[in-house]
Write a protein that holds these residues in place. Structure first.
Motif, PDB file in Angstrom:
ATOM      1  N   LEU A 194       2.542  13.806  12.373  1.00 30.57           N
ATOM      2  CA  LEU A 194       3.975  14.716  12.272  1.00 30.57           C
ATOM      3  C   LEU A 194       4.366  14.767  11.192  1.00 30.57           C
ATOM      4  O   LEU A 194       4.733  15.730  10.242  1.00 30.57           O
ATOM      5  N   ALA A 195       4.341  13.504  10.371  1.00 34.86           N
ATOM      6  CA  ALA A 195       4.782  13.462   9.042  1.00 34.86           C
ATOM      7  C   ALA A 195       4.175  14.191   7.830  1.00 34.86           C
ATOM      8  O   ALA A 195       4.446  14.800   7.069  1.00 34.86           O
ATOM      9  N   HIS A 196       2.752  14.165   8.308  1.00 30.91           N
ATOM     10  CA  HIS A 196       1.989  15.036   7.407  1.00 30.91           C
ATOM     11  C   HIS A 196       2.333  16.467   7.490  1.00 30.91           C
ATOM     12  O   HIS A 196       2.352  17.205   6.495  1.00 30.91           O
ATOM     13  N   ARG A 197       2.688  16.913   8.631  1.00 29.51           N
ATOM     14  CA  ARG A 197       3.144  18.532   8.931  1.00 29.51           C
ATOM     15  C   ARG A 197       4.456  18.564   8.327  1.00 29.51           C
ATOM     16  O   ARG A 197       4.819  19.726   8.124  1.00 29.51           O
ATOM     17  N   ALA A 198       5.212  17.640   8.364  1.00 29.70           N
ATOM     18  CA  ALA A 198       6.526  17.470   7.701  1.00 29.70           C
ATOM     19  C   ALA A 198       6.444  17.625   6.297  1.00 29.70           C
ATOM     20  O   ALA A 198       7.447  17.602   5.540  1.00 29.70           O
ATOM     21  N   GLY A 199       5.396  17.145   5.480  1.00 23.50           N
ATOM     22  CA  GLY A 199       5.081  17.145   4.220  1.00 23.50           C
ATOM     23  C   GLY A 199       5.644  15.626   3.343  1.00 23.50           C
ATOM     24  O   GLY A 199       5.683  15.589   2.342  1.00 23.50           O
ATOM     25  N   VAL A 200       5.725  14.719   4.291  1.00 28.55           N
ATOM     26  CA  VAL A 200       5.754  13.349   4.076  1.00 28.55           C
ATOM     27  C   VAL A 200       4.916  12.543   4.469  1.00 28.55           C
ATOM     28  O   VAL A 200       5.349  11.291   4.918  1.00 28.55           O
ATOM     29  N   GLY A 201       3.613  12.862   4.482  1.00 29.19           N
ATOM     30  CA  GLY A 201       2.568  12.033   5.318  1.00 29.19           C
ATOM     31  C   GLY A 201       2.294  10.632   4.549  1.00 29.19           C
ATOM     32  O   GLY A 201       2.264   9.664   5.115  1.00 29.19           O
ATOM     33  N   MET A 226      11.439   7.890  11.692  1.00 32.60           N
ATOM     34  CA  MET A 226      12.058   9.227  12.364  1.00 32.60           C
ATOM     35  C   MET A 226      12.846  10.106  11.487  1.00 32.60           C
ATOM     36  O   MET A 226      12.661  11.366  11.770  1.00 32.60           O
ATOM     37  N   SER A 227      13.719   9.474  10.832  1.00 32.06           N
ATOM     38  CA  SER A 227      14.390  10.229   9.991  1.00 32.06           C
ATOM     39  C   SER A 227      13.791  11.322   8.798  1.00 32.06           C
ATOM     40  O   SER A 227      14.653  12.223   8.687  1.00 32.06           O
ATOM     41  N   LYS A 228      12.636  11.099   8.653  1.00 32.64           N
ATOM     42  CA  LYS A 228      11.896  11.904   7.762  1.00 32.64           C
ATOM     43  C   LYS A 228      11.220  13.137   8.272  1.00 32.64           C
ATOM     44  O   LYS A 228      10.918  14.117   7.824  1.00 32.64           O
ATOM     45  N   LEU A 229      11.352  12.994   9.808  1.00 33.70           N
ATOM     46  CA  LEU A 229      10.782  14.023  10.714  1.00 33.70           C
ATOM     47  C   LEU A 229      11.963  15.063  10.922  1.00 33.70           C
ATOM     48  O   LEU A 229      11.674  16.239  11.764  1.00 33.70           O
ATOM     49  N   ARG A 230      13.074  14.838  10.410  1.00 38.49           N
ATOM     50  CA  ARG A 230      14.201  15.690  10.897  1.00 38.49           C
ATOM     51  C   ARG A 230      14.078  17.197  10.284  1.00 38.49           C
ATOM     52  O   ARG A 230      13.657  17.200   9.304  1.00 38.49           O
ATOM     53  N   GLY A 231      14.190  18.259  11.106  1.00 44.28           N
ATOM     54  CA  GLY A 231      14.097  19.505  10.824  1.00 44.28           C
ATOM     55  C   GLY A 231      12.602  20.191  11.174  1.00 44.28           C
ATOM     56  O   GLY A 231      12.284  21.262  10.816  1.00 44.28           O
ATOM     57  N   ILE A 284      -4.769   7.829  33.202  1.00 49.82           N
ATOM     58  CA  ILE A 284      -4.031   6.609  33.022  1.00 49.82           C
ATOM     59  C   ILE A 284      -3.003   6.870  34.377  1.00 49.82           C
ATOM     60  O   ILE A 284      -2.283   7.849  34.567  1.00 49.82           O
ATOM     61  N   ASP A 285      -2.683   5.794  34.990  1.00 48.44           N
ATOM     62  CA  ASP A 285      -1.687   5.794  36.111  1.00 48.44           C
ATOM     63  C   ASP A 285      -0.282   6.014  35.638  1.00 48.44           C
ATOM     64  O   ASP A 285       0.534   6.555  36.423  1.00 48.44           O
ATOM     65  N   GLU A 286       0.362   5.356  34.637  1.00 49.02           N
ATOM     66  CA  GLU A 286       1.593   5.417  34.378  1.00 49.02           C
ATOM     67  C   GLU A 286       1.672   5.276  32.812  1.00 49.02           C
ATOM     68  O   GLU A 286       1.062   4.708  32.171  1.00 49.02           O
ATOM     69  N   VAL A 287       2.826   6.171  32.211  1.00 48.08           N
ATOM     70  CA  VAL A 287       3.170   5.970  30.769  1.00 48.08           C
ATOM     71  C   VAL A 287       4.474   5.727  30.595  1.00 48.08           C
ATOM     72  O   VAL A 287       5.352   6.163  31.036  1.00 48.08           O
ATOM     73  N   HIS A 288       5.076   4.979  29.232  1.00 48.44           N
ATOM     74  CA  HIS A 288       5.943   4.582  28.851  1.00 48.44           C
ATOM     75  C   HIS A 288       6.013   4.859  27.215  1.00 48.44           C
ATOM     76  O   HIS A 288       5.005   3.931  26.681  1.00 48.44           O
ATOM     77  N   ALA A 289       6.708   5.634  26.719  1.00 50.79           N
ATOM     78  CA  ALA A 289       6.841   5.805  25.267  1.00 50.79           C
ATOM     79  C   ALA A 289       8.169   6.576  24.989  1.00 50.79           C
ATOM     80  O   ALA A 289       9.015   6.704  25.927  1.00 50.79           O
ATOM     81  N   ASN A 290       8.371   6.714  23.520  1.00 53.82           N
ATOM     82  CA  ASN A 290       9.634   7.465  23.100  1.00 53.82           C
ATOM     83  C   ASN A 290       9.625   8.690  23.312  1.00 53.82           C
ATOM     84  O   ASN A 290       8.579   9.425  23.082  1.00 53.82           O
ATOM     85  N   HIS A 291      10.968   9.332  23.593  1.00 51.02           N
ATOM     86  CA  HIS A 291      11.020  10.881  23.820  1.00 51.02           C
ATOM     87  C   HIS A 291      11.622  11.404  22.647  1.00 51.02           C
ATOM     88  O   HIS A 291      13.016  11.046  22.188  1.00 51.02           O
ATOM     89  N   LEU A 292      10.988  12.344  22.039  1.00 50.88           N
ATOM     90  CA  LEU A 292      11.518  13.028  20.802  1.00 50.88           C
ATOM     91  C   LEU A 292      12.315  13.805  21.087  1.00 50.88           C
ATOM     92  O   LEU A 292      12.467  14.569  22.301  1.00 50.88           O
ATOM     93  N   GLN A 293      13.620  13.499  20.546  1.00 42.95           N
ATOM     94  CA  GLN A 293      14.862  14.364  20.518  1.00 42.95           C
ATOM     95  C   GLN A 293      14.620  15.783  19.816  1.00 42.95           C
ATOM     96  O   GLN A 293      14.548  15.796  18.690  1.00 42.95           O
ATOM     97  N   ILE A 294      14.754  16.737  20.605  1.00 47.70           N
ATOM     98  CA  ILE A 294      14.767  18.332  20.096  1.00 47.70           C
ATOM     99  C   ILE A 294      15.902  18.994  20.158  1.00 47.70           C
ATOM    100  O   ILE A 294      16.408  19.158  21.297  1.00 47.70           O
ATOM    101  N   ILE A 295      16.306  19.872  19.275  1.00 45.88           N
ATOM    102  CA  ILE A 295      17.536  20.706  19.574  1.00 45.88           C
ATOM    103  C   ILE A 295      17.133  21.847  18.695  1.00 45.88           C
ATOM    104  O   ILE A 295      16.988  21.743  17.316  1.00 45.88           O
ATOM    105  N   GLU A 296      17.559  22.895  19.281  1.00 48.15           N
ATOM    106  CA  GLU A 296      17.230  24.300  18.708  1.00 48.15           C
ATOM    107  C   GLU A 296      15.668  24.360  18.103  1.00 48.15           C
ATOM    108  O   GLU A 296      15.529  24.787  17.096  1.00 48.15           O
ATOM    109  N   ASN A 297      14.822  23.942  18.920  1.00 47.78           N
ATOM    110  CA  ASN A 297      13.284  24.004  18.596  1.00 47.78           C
ATOM    111  C   ASN A 297      12.906  23.056  17.259  1.00 47.78           C
ATOM    112  O   ASN A 297      12.030  23.419  16.304  1.00 47.78           O
ATOM    113  N   GLN A 298      13.893  22.172  16.977  1.00 51.57           N
ATOM    114  CA  GLN A 298      13.528  21.439  15.769  1.00 51.57           C
ATOM    115  C   GLN A 298      13.617  19.758  16.147  1.00 51.57           C
ATOM    116  O   GLN A 298      14.664  19.658  16.863  1.00 51.57           O
ATOM    117  N   LEU A 299      13.072  18.958  15.567  1.00 48.42           N
ATOM    118  CA  LEU A 299      13.121  17.608  15.666  1.00 48.42           C
ATOM    119  C   LEU A 299      14.431  17.109  15.335  1.00 48.42           C
ATOM    120  O   LEU A 299      14.751  17.404  13.913  1.00 48.42           O
TER     121      LEU A 299
END
Length: 383
Positions: A194-201, A226-231, A284-299
């Motif tokens: 994701l960071a690579h696509r945000a230009g901070v890979g 995560m802060s570097k993925l903002r926007g 896989i039977d079950e998954v637990h991971a972090n949920h990305l927060q998205i507002i107005e189609n942006q991270l």
């Protein structure tokens, strides 16, 4: 198959074992008994060349022997081999590799009793591209465990996998098996993609690498990354998901685990969007991971809910085990990063898979060369 027994006049010395071991590995299993002294091989036929070569070698060693064919159910019967020893040393040699000659010498140096051995994979040379996997059943777990770091050093030198566990951990039973996701079930760190696509890979990847090596606190470094993925446009999430590559052997491993009734979960410090994609790919039977927060189609550069860090993984492992009715001794954890270490240490059997150096050195068990499918050997449950 039939069983060939060789009655021996006394205890088989380690110098003799060093000569015999490459031959014994070619058999399906070998049992050593002290009273009366005997070596029992499980071979395909009574005229199997393996038994002939063993007989020839015993003669060369000056050992008087007498061979006889016995019932395949004689000896241990249906009792698992691990019940007769304290420790299990699993050796996995890559396709085309040879049994390291130094291994029996190292066993001799440790002065441990080799109770039996079992070949898990097909006869060497029977199938091209097939690894050689062997279980050695040893006595005196306490002394074996003290040599785990030496085994890791030898495994690196020989480019094989050598995993050591108490024999009780090999009991064939239904288990709860928890996997990290990034760089364990899949061949990347999703946050880096994701960071690579945000230009901070490069910037984010450097922080990820330090966190996985245990040089940075996971929670604070996660927030920094995560802060570097903002926007970032949320559409990039789907683009990254479409290019996920499973770790070699992942699909085959999960297929067998599923057929054997094990309960499998993902406990990831990555993101649930991708974890659910992996779940759909390999059931896989079950998954637990972090949920990305998205507002107005942006991270937003944040996640909803509690961050799945090392402590959270341990808590989830315990909660799922209790809910599904598993003793902690019946749990297995697999991971590669420093944030997996507490989970690996808490599980009944913790396996570092292609892990960072600190994790390999600290984890109860490490697989560095073989694919994920080879974990079946470590679990004592080959397909």
């Amino acid at each position: 198959m039939t069983t060939i027994g060789f009655s021996l006049p006394g205890t088989l010395t380690y110098s003799s074992l060093q000569r015999l071991l490459p031959l014994l590995v070619a058999a399906d299993s070998a049992h050593f008994t002290a009273e009366p002294p005997a070596l029992t091989l499980l071979c395909e036929t009574t005229t199997d060349p393996i038994s002939d070569q063993v007989a020839h070698t015993l003669t060369e060693l000056g050992l008087h022997w007498q061979a006889q064919t016995v019932s395949s159910s004689a000896g241990d019967g249906d009792t698992p081999l691990y019940r007769h020893a304290d420790a299990v040393l699993t050796l996995i040699v890559p396709p085309g590799g040879d049994l390291p000659a130094e291994l029996p010498a190292k066993l001799a140096e440790w002065n441990l009793e080799l109770r039996a051995l079992r070949r898990l994979s097909p006869r060497p040379g029977a199938t091209s591209g097939q690894e050689l996997a062997v279980e050695f059943y040893l006595d005196d777990w306490a002394r074996c465990a003290d040599r785990r770091s030496i085994l890791q050093e030898l495994a690196t030198r020989w480019e094989v996998d050598l995993t050591l566990a108490p024999s009780d951990s090999k009991r064939p039973r239904r288990r709860l098996i928890a996997f990290d996701m990034d760089s364990t079930l899949i061949q990347c760190e999703v946050i880096d993609e994701l960071a690579h696509r945000a230009g901070v890979g490069d910037e984010v990847a450097a922080v990820t690498a330090r966190a996985m090596r245990g040089e940075l606190d996971f929670r604070s470094s996660f927030r920094e990354r995560m802060s570097k993925l903002r926007g970032l446009d949320a559409a990039e999430i789907k683009a990254v998901s479409a290019n996920l590559s499973l770790m070699p052997g992942a699909a085959a491993l999960l297929r067998v685990l599923r057929s054997q009734g094990h309960y499998t979960v993902i406990l990831s410090g990555g993101f649930d969007y991708f974890a659910r994609e992996v779940q759909s790919m390999i059931a896989i039977d079950e998954v637990h991971a972090n949920h990305l927060q998205i507002i107005e189609n942006q991270l937003t550069g944040d996640v909803d809910g509690e961050i799945v860090d090392a402590e959270r993984k341990v808590m989830l492992l315990k909660e799922i085990a209790q809910r599904e009715g598993f003793d902690m001794g019946d749990t297995v954890a697999v991971g590669d990063g420093a944030n997996d270490l507490p989970m690996l240490g808490t599980a009944g059997l913790g396996i570092a898979f292609h892990a960072k150096p600190r994790v390999r050195e600290t984890a109860p068990c490490a697989v560095n060369i073989a694919s994920l499918e080879a974990l079946l050997y470590v679990l004592g449950a080959p397909a």
